[in-house]
Design a protein around this motif. Structure first.
Motif, PDB file in Angstrom:
ATOM      1  N   ASP A 168       0.346  -1.115   0.084  1.00  9.46           N
ATOM      2  CA  ASP A 168      -0.012   0.220  -0.003  1.00  9.46           C
ATOM      3  C   ASP A 168       0.692   1.230   0.086  1.00  9.46           C
ATOM      4  N   LYS A 169       2.177   1.062   0.001  1.00  5.93           N
ATOM      5  CA  LYS A 169       3.250   2.302   0.260  1.00  5.93           C
ATOM      6  C   LYS A 169       3.778   2.585  -1.437  1.00  5.93           C
ATOM      7  N   SER A 170       4.141   4.000  -1.811  1.00  9.80           N
ATOM      8  CA  SER A 170       5.032   4.639  -2.552  1.00  9.80           C
ATOM      9  C   SER A 170       5.977   4.334  -1.736  1.00  9.80           C
ATOM     10  N   PHE A 171       7.965   4.029  -2.704  1.00  8.25           N
ATOM     11  CA  PHE A 171       8.747   3.847  -2.559  1.00  8.25           C
ATOM     12  C   PHE A 171       9.432   5.288  -2.759  1.00  8.25           C
ATOM     13  N   THR A 172       9.815   5.748  -1.841  1.00  9.96           N
ATOM     14  CA  THR A 172      10.287   6.914  -2.689  1.00  9.96           C
ATOM     15  C   THR A 172      11.793   7.607  -3.167  1.00  9.96           C
ATOM     16  N   VAL A 173      11.428   7.594  -4.872  1.00 11.90           N
ATOM     17  CA  VAL A 173      12.921   8.088  -5.798  1.00 11.90           C
ATOM     18  C   VAL A 173      13.965   8.474  -4.581  1.00 11.90           C
ATOM     19  N   GLY A 174      15.306   7.140  -5.404  1.00 13.75           N
ATOM     20  CA  GLY A 174      15.928   7.690  -4.516  1.00 13.75           C
ATOM     21  C   GLY A 174      16.700   7.553  -3.228  1.00 13.75           C
ATOM     22  N   GLY A 175      16.107   6.584  -2.908  1.00 13.93           N
ATOM     23  CA  GLY A 175      16.236   5.703  -1.806  1.00 13.93           C
ATOM     24  C   GLY A 175      15.866   4.877  -1.213  1.00 13.93           C
ATOM     25  N   THR A 176      17.051   4.200  -0.455  1.00 19.18           N
ATOM     26  CA  THR A 176      17.509   2.740  -0.439  1.00 19.18           C
ATOM     27  C   THR A 176      16.242   1.921   0.387  1.00 19.18           C
ATOM     28  N   VAL A 177      16.002   0.276  -0.590  1.00 26.42           N
ATOM     29  CA  VAL A 177      14.894   0.487   0.431  1.00 26.42           C
ATOM     30  C   VAL A 177      15.480  -1.585   0.522  1.00 26.42           C
ATOM     31  N   ASN A 178      15.510  -2.118   1.272  1.00 22.85           N
ATOM     32  CA  ASN A 178      15.927  -2.761   1.543  1.00 22.85           C
ATOM     33  C   ASN A 178      14.822  -4.848   1.271  1.00 22.85           C
ATOM     34  N   THR A 179      15.153  -5.818   1.029  1.00 19.38           N
ATOM     35  CA  THR A 179      14.373  -7.286   0.747  1.00 19.38           C
ATOM     36  C   THR A 179      14.743  -7.965   1.468  1.00 19.38           C
ATOM     37  N   VAL A 180      14.143  -8.448   2.157  1.00 21.77           N
ATOM     38  CA  VAL A 180      13.824 -10.298   2.218  1.00 21.77           C
ATOM     39  C   VAL A 180      12.529 -10.946   1.901  1.00 21.77           C
ATOM     40  N   GLY A 181      12.857 -11.868   1.012  1.00 23.78           N
ATOM     41  CA  GLY A 181      12.042 -12.966   0.026  1.00 23.78           C
ATOM     42  C   GLY A 181      11.811 -13.962   0.693  1.00 23.78           C
ATOM     43  N   ASP A 182      11.253 -14.750   0.957  1.00 21.45           N
ATOM     44  CA  ASP A 182      10.942 -16.235   1.516  1.00 21.45           C
ATOM     45  C   ASP A 182      10.176 -16.929   0.159  1.00 21.45           C
ATOM     46  N   LEU A 183      10.857 -17.773  -0.898  1.00 21.54           N
ATOM     47  CA  LEU A 183      10.688 -18.219  -1.602  1.00 21.54           C
ATOM     48  C   LEU A 183      10.696 -20.015  -1.280  1.00 21.54           C
ATOM     49  N   ASN A 184      10.432 -20.162  -0.116  1.00 25.62           N
ATOM     50  CA  ASN A 184      10.648 -21.664  -0.280  1.00 25.62           C
ATOM     51  C   ASN A 184       9.768 -22.553  -0.501  1.00 25.62           C
ATOM     52  N   HIS A 185      10.108 -23.720  -0.735  1.00 24.71           N
ATOM     53  CA  HIS A 185       8.745 -24.189  -1.461  1.00 24.71           C
ATOM     54  C   HIS A 185       8.827 -25.260  -1.093  1.00 24.71           C
ATOM     55  N   MET A 186       7.994 -26.137  -1.606  1.00 25.46           N
ATOM     56  CA  MET A 186       8.023 -27.555  -1.715  1.00 25.46           C
ATOM     57  C   MET A 186       7.373 -28.283  -3.297  1.00 25.46           C
ATOM     58  N   ASP A 187       8.664 -29.297  -3.725  1.00 24.86           N
ATOM     59  CA  ASP A 187       7.698 -30.055  -4.896  1.00 24.86           C
ATOM     60  C   ASP A 187       6.928 -31.569  -4.002  1.00 24.86           C
ATOM     61  N   TYR A 188       6.355 -31.336  -5.217  1.00 21.46           N
ATOM     62  CA  TYR A 188       5.540 -32.913  -4.985  1.00 21.46           C
ATOM     63  C   TYR A 188       5.300 -33.816  -6.312  1.00 21.46           C
TER      64      TYR A 188
END
Length: 253
Positions: free
Chosen positions: A98-118
């Motif tokens: 719901d946010k618009s992050f500011t131009v020129g600023g630094t953003v950090n991310t953590v992505g949880d893409l852990n997954h299971m194969d059946y």
């Protein structure tokens, strides 16, 4: 997602007539360490943002059961850790959650893409010299991506959850070198529908240093590559690649 379900149904229908059962009941257990170098971008709304991801070591574990029942596929379960951490300096507004992050600023991310194969698969060949498996893999993601940075003059964190099953075709082949305990193998799952693509493959060498009636034990090493290109799956779009060497142990009862 309707197209994914249709692809899964068609794949199963094609597999059934060609089924061949293994002659012996077998249980395979394995674990691997994977040194991945992730790169790429993702988005929730608007344009995708490229991130500089940290190289990390991930773990993967699997179990497979092969049986002699005709027409019933063998089963393999595989869990892969894939938690990405990265940062970016924005050269344009980045809309996430719901946010618009500011131009020129630094953003950090953590992505949880852990997954299971059946994985459900059949064996076309299965001997000491050549083995070949084919089937269907339902890859299940159930994670989230968080972005932290400045929006509207204050530091904030936005998190978007996503979940879904993605059906893939599955192939595995292995060729043994007689009297050495060595073999070369390749294993992979692939889907390409419209603008979405999932590609997950391994190639490597195995050395079976214990081989008797009770248990077989092998060490395995090689290269693994995973491409995750999702087009608006549960409001998440990605263009991610994680590749690098792996090593592990497999036990066969």
């Amino acid at each position: 997602m309707k197209k994914y379900c249709l692809a899964a149904a068609l794949s199963l229908a094609c597999l059934a007539p060609a089924a061949q059962a293994d002659t012996l009941l077998g249980l395979y257990l394995g674990g691997e360490a994977w040194g991945a170098e992730p790169e790429g971008s993702f988005a929730n709304k608007g344009n995708q943002q490229d991130f500089d991801f940290v190289d990390k070591n991930f773990s993967s574990f699997y179990a497979a059961l092969e049986h002699p029942v005709p027409l019933v596929p063998n089963v393999k379960l595989k869990y892969t850790e894939l938690k990405l951490e990265g940062s970016a300096v924005l050269n344009e507004t980045f809309d996430f959650g719901d946010k618009s992050f500011t131009v020129g600023g630094t953003v950090n991310t953590v992505g949880d893409l852990n997954h299971m194969d059946y994985i459900l698969y059949y064996e076309l060949f299965d001997n000491d010299l050549v083995s070949f498996d084919f089937g269907l893999n339902a890859k299940h993601f159930d994670g989230d991506i968080s972005v932290t940075g400045f929006a509207n003059g204050e530091s904030t964190t936005e998190t978007v959850d996503f979940s879904g099953f993605i059906p893939l075709g599955y192939l595995r082949g292995e060729v043994g070198l007689p009297l050495t305990g060595l073999s070369v193998f390749a294993e992979g799952s692939l889907l390409a529908i419209d603008d979405s693509k999932i590609q997950d493959f391994q190639i490597g060498v195995a050395w079976e240093f214990i081989d008797n009636m009770a248990v077989d034990v092998a060490v395995r090493a090689g290269y693994r590559s995973m491409v995750v290109e999702l087009d608006d799956v549960d409001d998440i779009t990605t263009d991610l690649d994680a590749s690098g060497p792996f090593a592990g142990v497999q036990v066969h009862f």
